[in-house]
Design a protein around this motif. Structure first.
Motif, PDB file in Angstrom:
ATOM      1  N   PRO A 218     -39.063 -32.135  -9.366  1.00  0.00           N
ATOM      2  CA  PRO A 218     -38.997 -30.692  -9.579  1.00  0.00           C
ATOM      3  C   PRO A 218     -38.526 -29.820 -10.259  1.00  0.00           C
ATOM      4  O   PRO A 218     -38.701 -30.189 -11.674  1.00  0.00           O
ATOM      5  N   ASP A 219     -40.290 -28.751 -10.479  1.00  0.00           N
ATOM      6  CA  ASP A 219     -40.077 -27.409 -11.054  1.00  0.00           C
ATOM      7  C   ASP A 219     -38.931 -26.598 -11.072  1.00  0.00           C
ATOM      8  O   ASP A 219     -38.277 -26.804 -10.677  1.00  0.00           O
ATOM      9  N   PRO A 220     -38.363 -25.517 -12.174  1.00  0.00           N
ATOM     10  CA  PRO A 220     -36.997 -25.544 -12.091  1.00  0.00           C
ATOM     11  C   PRO A 220     -36.578 -24.507 -10.706  1.00  0.00           C
ATOM     12  O   PRO A 220     -35.307 -23.805 -10.424  1.00  0.00           O
ATOM     13  N   GLU A 221     -37.740 -23.248 -10.809  1.00  0.00           N
ATOM     14  CA  GLU A 221     -37.155 -22.447  -9.418  1.00  0.00           C
ATOM     15  C   GLU A 221     -37.296 -24.061  -7.872  1.00  0.00           C
ATOM     16  O   GLU A 221     -35.787 -23.613  -7.284  1.00  0.00           O
ATOM     17  N   LEU A 222     -37.768 -25.430  -7.766  1.00  0.00           N
ATOM     18  CA  LEU A 222     -37.547 -26.136  -7.409  1.00  0.00           C
ATOM     19  C   LEU A 222     -35.947 -27.395  -7.110  1.00  0.00           C
ATOM     20  O   LEU A 222     -35.355 -26.345  -6.417  1.00  0.00           O
ATOM     21  N   ALA A 223     -35.561 -26.659  -8.167  1.00  0.00           N
ATOM     22  CA  ALA A 223     -34.360 -27.525  -8.400  1.00  0.00           C
ATOM     23  C   ALA A 223     -33.485 -26.376  -8.203  1.00  0.00           C
ATOM     24  O   ALA A 223     -32.355 -27.633  -7.785  1.00  0.00           O
ATOM     25  N   ALA A 224     -33.762 -25.204  -8.675  1.00  0.00           N
ATOM     26  CA  ALA A 224     -32.455 -24.456  -8.812  1.00  0.00           C
ATOM     27  C   ALA A 224     -32.372 -24.126  -6.762  1.00  0.00           C
ATOM     28  O   ALA A 224     -30.980 -23.686  -6.021  1.00  0.00           O
ATOM     29  N   ALA A 225     -33.448 -24.228  -6.083  1.00  0.00           N
ATOM     30  CA  ALA A 225     -33.314 -23.798  -4.194  1.00  0.00           C
ATOM     31  C   ALA A 225     -32.560 -25.689  -3.919  1.00  0.00           C
ATOM     32  O   ALA A 225     -31.688 -25.683  -3.420  1.00  0.00           O
ATOM     33  N   LEU A 226     -32.522 -26.256  -4.801  1.00  0.00           N
ATOM     34  CA  LEU A 226     -32.198 -28.277  -3.628  1.00  0.00           C
ATOM     35  C   LEU A 226     -31.100 -28.123  -4.489  1.00  0.00           C
ATOM     36  O   LEU A 226     -29.631 -28.357  -3.458  1.00  0.00           O
TER      37      LEU A 226
ATOM     38  N   VAL B  87     -22.561 -39.041 -10.910  1.00  0.00           N
ATOM     39  CA  VAL B  87     -21.868 -39.432  -9.532  1.00  0.00           C
ATOM     40  C   VAL B  87     -21.696 -38.723  -8.235  1.00  0.00           C
ATOM     41  O   VAL B  87     -22.546 -39.196  -7.396  1.00  0.00           O
ATOM     42  N   ILE B  88     -22.377 -37.761  -8.877  1.00  0.00           N
ATOM     43  CA  ILE B  88     -22.068 -36.580  -7.127  1.00  0.00           C
ATOM     44  C   ILE B  88     -23.159 -35.139  -8.401  1.00  0.00           C
ATOM     45  O   ILE B  88     -23.056 -34.476  -9.091  1.00  0.00           O
ATOM     46  N   ASP B  89     -24.859 -35.972  -7.950  1.00  0.00           N
ATOM     47  CA  ASP B  89     -25.384 -34.942  -8.479  1.00  0.00           C
ATOM     48  C   ASP B  89     -25.942 -33.802  -6.938  1.00  0.00           C
ATOM     49  O   ASP B  89     -26.638 -34.067  -6.386  1.00  0.00           O
ATOM     50  N   PRO B  90     -25.491 -32.270  -7.496  1.00  0.00           N
ATOM     51  CA  PRO B  90     -25.892 -31.799  -6.310  1.00  0.00           C
ATOM     52  C   PRO B  90     -27.475 -31.658  -6.216  1.00  0.00           C
ATOM     53  O   PRO B  90     -27.941 -31.683  -5.689  1.00  0.00           O
ATOM     54  N   MET B  91     -28.817 -31.874  -7.236  1.00  0.00           N
ATOM     55  CA  MET B  91     -29.684 -31.601  -6.904  1.00  0.00           C
ATOM     56  C   MET B  91     -30.170 -32.588  -5.829  1.00  0.00           C
ATOM     57  O   MET B  91     -31.325 -32.540  -5.454  1.00  0.00           O
ATOM     58  N   PHE B  92     -30.041 -33.904  -6.672  1.00  0.00           N
ATOM     59  CA  PHE B  92     -30.228 -34.979  -5.860  1.00  0.00           C
ATOM     60  C   PHE B  92     -29.594 -35.614  -4.484  1.00  0.00           C
ATOM     61  O   PHE B  92     -30.290 -35.153  -3.057  1.00  0.00           O
ATOM     62  N   ILE B  93     -28.568 -35.099  -4.175  1.00  0.00           N
ATOM     63  CA  ILE B  93     -28.027 -34.371  -3.096  1.00  0.00           C
ATOM     64  C   ILE B  93     -28.784 -33.692  -1.710  1.00  0.00           C
ATOM     65  O   ILE B  93     -29.247 -33.549  -0.859  1.00  0.00           O
ATOM     66  N   GLY B  94     -28.801 -31.884  -3.132  1.00  0.00           N
ATOM     67  CA  GLY B  94     -30.114 -31.190  -1.752  1.00  0.00           C
ATOM     68  C   GLY B  94     -31.437 -32.002  -1.840  1.00  0.00           C
ATOM     69  O   GLY B  94     -32.339 -31.389  -0.691  1.00  0.00           O
ATOM     70  N   LEU B  95     -32.089 -32.736  -2.823  1.00  0.00           N
ATOM     71  CA  LEU B  95     -33.919 -33.193  -2.173  1.00  0.00           C
ATOM     72  C   LEU B  95     -33.446 -34.496  -0.927  1.00  0.00           C
ATOM     73  O   LEU B  95     -34.031 -34.562  -0.328  1.00  0.00           O
ATOM     74  N   HIS B  96     -31.867 -34.841  -1.454  1.00  0.00           N
ATOM     75  CA  HIS B  96     -31.993 -35.667   0.138  1.00  0.00           C
ATOM     76  C   HIS B  96     -32.168 -35.115   1.620  1.00  0.00           C
ATOM     77  O   HIS B  96     -32.137 -35.978   2.063  1.00  0.00           O
TER      78      HIS B  96
END
Ligand code: UTP
Length: 467
Positions: A73-81, A245-254
């Motif tokens: 993800p670029d920074p913008e997508l990372a923030a949204a995820l 353990v709890i990664d918001p960006m990864f969870i947002g992608l999922h």
């Protein structure tokens, strides 16, 4: 089930030698051995033995292999995820899940691996490292994050005792659930007989981290998750203290329906070099799979794209998200393949009535791997992450992936956090931090959270910094 039934099941499955063993025992020990035998998956043994024990099986014969789709993800997508993921966490829909049933033979530590002192300054055990992350995440997102831990028969009691002795690391007892994984018999690699560890005991070993799917079901954890409204399992291994353990960006992608089915998502790091011994994510036909280092054709392993980057460089770091419904479906399908590991298995020899410590491999252990579930998922998301931020496993006693390399990785990581806050940190010519630095997730979950009053003025060689 009465003894007659077990007897005929043993005969039908070609394991009559267990009956011979019983005849040499007094009634109490014979009945114990029969009871162990009755718990074996006897009906499926003949097929398992034919496919995996007495022959080299290869399930990686496919030729239709291509690189997987990877998200960077670029920074913008990372923030949204991240925003999406934080919402999912806040709603109490995510549980942490540690697999800690392994035998840890390479490290050679006397207790469960989670009790290993892993941090550079205070020597916190791995379990405490994760407990503090879970506490910090529960506070940050204002929801008690449930923590499931899979043990094995061999380390369950010691793991529970460790948690109790440490007062459950300050977490409410009700937030944590421990359960043992399943066991599989060890087989004589030539005859396919289930080996005896002692005259009255079968040789058994844990059924692999892929056994976590069945264990989540058998323990009632999946059921409980559904009742609690948890739909996402954050899976990580006990040996990597850098796991987020709890990664918001990864969870947002999922959780993003445009990028994932929400069934299974995985993190990858680019391989260091073509020969690095890690499994790699690939597309095989219509599915995403991990192909083990040993099964990867040499020509693909070294293939590079137009930019000179390895085409197959998506190294598996064993961090996954699984949908709860998906895990249930994988359990019900019961299709995860077995993998064969040829090992030296000490055994009791019925012919000579003696205990044998083999000098060369004599036995086969069967294990399931969690990443094989990817083959059952539609549209899995693979997220590229930075190895230096997320992956420093403790596998070996020395050298690569050892306590020492893990300690350096933690020092480099936290040194970087301090530098990003304008602190000068001593590094050697290779760029490694020359001090021991440890930052608890309860103090800061990222460099931005560091409080100015906690920051040292500078970090010199040999300093020990605990924040
Ligand atoms: P490893 O593959 O590194 O195996 O496990 P191991 O048993 O810990 O170590 P060695 O190979 O004997 O040295 C990776 C992760 O999967 C878990 C381990 O606890 C570790 O977190 N695991 C492995 C299980 O939970 N159960 C298993 O049957 C195997």
């Amino acid at each position: 089930m009465d003894n007659e039934q077990i007897r005929s099941r043993l005969k039908a499955s070609g394991q009559d030698h267990i009956l011979d063993a019983c005849e040499k025992l007094d009634p109490a020990r014979a009945s114990s051995l029969m009871e162990q035998a009755s718990r074996l998956p006897l009906e499926s043994l003949p097929e398992l033995i034919e496919r995996f024990v007495c022959c080299e099986s290869g399930d990686s014969s496919s030729t239709d292999i291509s690189p997987p789709r990877v998200t960077m993800p670029d920074p913008e997508l990372a923030a949204a995820l991240t925003e999406r993921g934080e919402q999912v966490i806040r709603e109490g829909r995510v549980a942490a899940f540690t697999v800690a049933g392994g035998q840890g033979t390479r490290l050679g530590w006397g207790g469960p691996k989670g009790t290993y002192p892993a941090t550079p300054v205070s020597g916190k055990p791995l379990f405490r490292v994760f407990a503090e992350q879970i506490e910090a995440a529960s506070i940050a997102w204002n929801t008690p994050i449930r923590w499931y831990i899979m043990t094995s028969e061999a380390n369950d009691a010691a793991t529970r005792a460790f948690f109790a002795d440490n007062n459950w690391f300050g977490l409410p007892r009700t937030q944590i659930m421990l359960f043992p994984q399943g066991m599989m018999p060890c087989f004589d690699m030539h005859k396919g007989n289930v080996l005896l560890e002692a005259p009255d005991r079968l040789a058994m070993s844990p059924d692999g981290h892929g056994g976590s799917i069945a264990a989540l079901h058998a323990s009632g954890a999946l059921e409980e998750m559904s009742v609690l409204g948890i739909d996402t399992i954050s899976y990580f291994q006990v040996d990597n203290p850098l796991s987020s353990v709890i990664d918001p960006m990864f969870i947002g992608l999922h959780a993003d329906p445009e990028r994932s089915s929400g069934e299974m998502s995985s993190k990858m790091v680019p391989k260091r070099e073509s020969g690095e011994k890690v499994g790699v994510f690939c597309r095989v036909g219509d599915h995403t799979r991990v192909i083990e280092y040993s099964d990867m054709p040499q020509s693909l392993m070294t293939e590079v794209d137009d930019n000179g980057r390895l085409r197959y460089d998506a190294g598996n770091i064993a961090i996954h998200l699984l949908g709860v419904d998906f895990a249930r479906r994988v359990f019900e399908a019961n299709e995860l393949p077995w993998h064969r590991a040829v090992k030296k298995v000490p055994y009791f020899d019925l012919e000579t009535d003696s205990q044998i410590a083999p000098e060369s491999p004599n036995g086969v252990k069967l294990e399931r791997f969690i990443f094989d579930a990817l083959g059952l998922a539609s549209n899995p998301a693979i997220l590229e992450v930075d190895r230096s931020l997320e992956f420093a496993p403790i596998k070996n006693a020395a050298g690569e992936d050892s306590p020492e390399s893990c300690r350096q990785a933690q020092n480099d990581l936290y040194g970087g956090w301090l530098e990003s806050r304008g602190i000068e940190v001593a590094r050697n010519e290779e760029g490694h931090v020359l001090a021991d630095i440890e930052i608890s997730p309860l103090s800061a979950m990222g460099s931005d959270d560091l409080k100015s009053e906690d920051l040292p003025e500078a970090v010199g060689s040999g300093d020990r910094i605990l924040i």
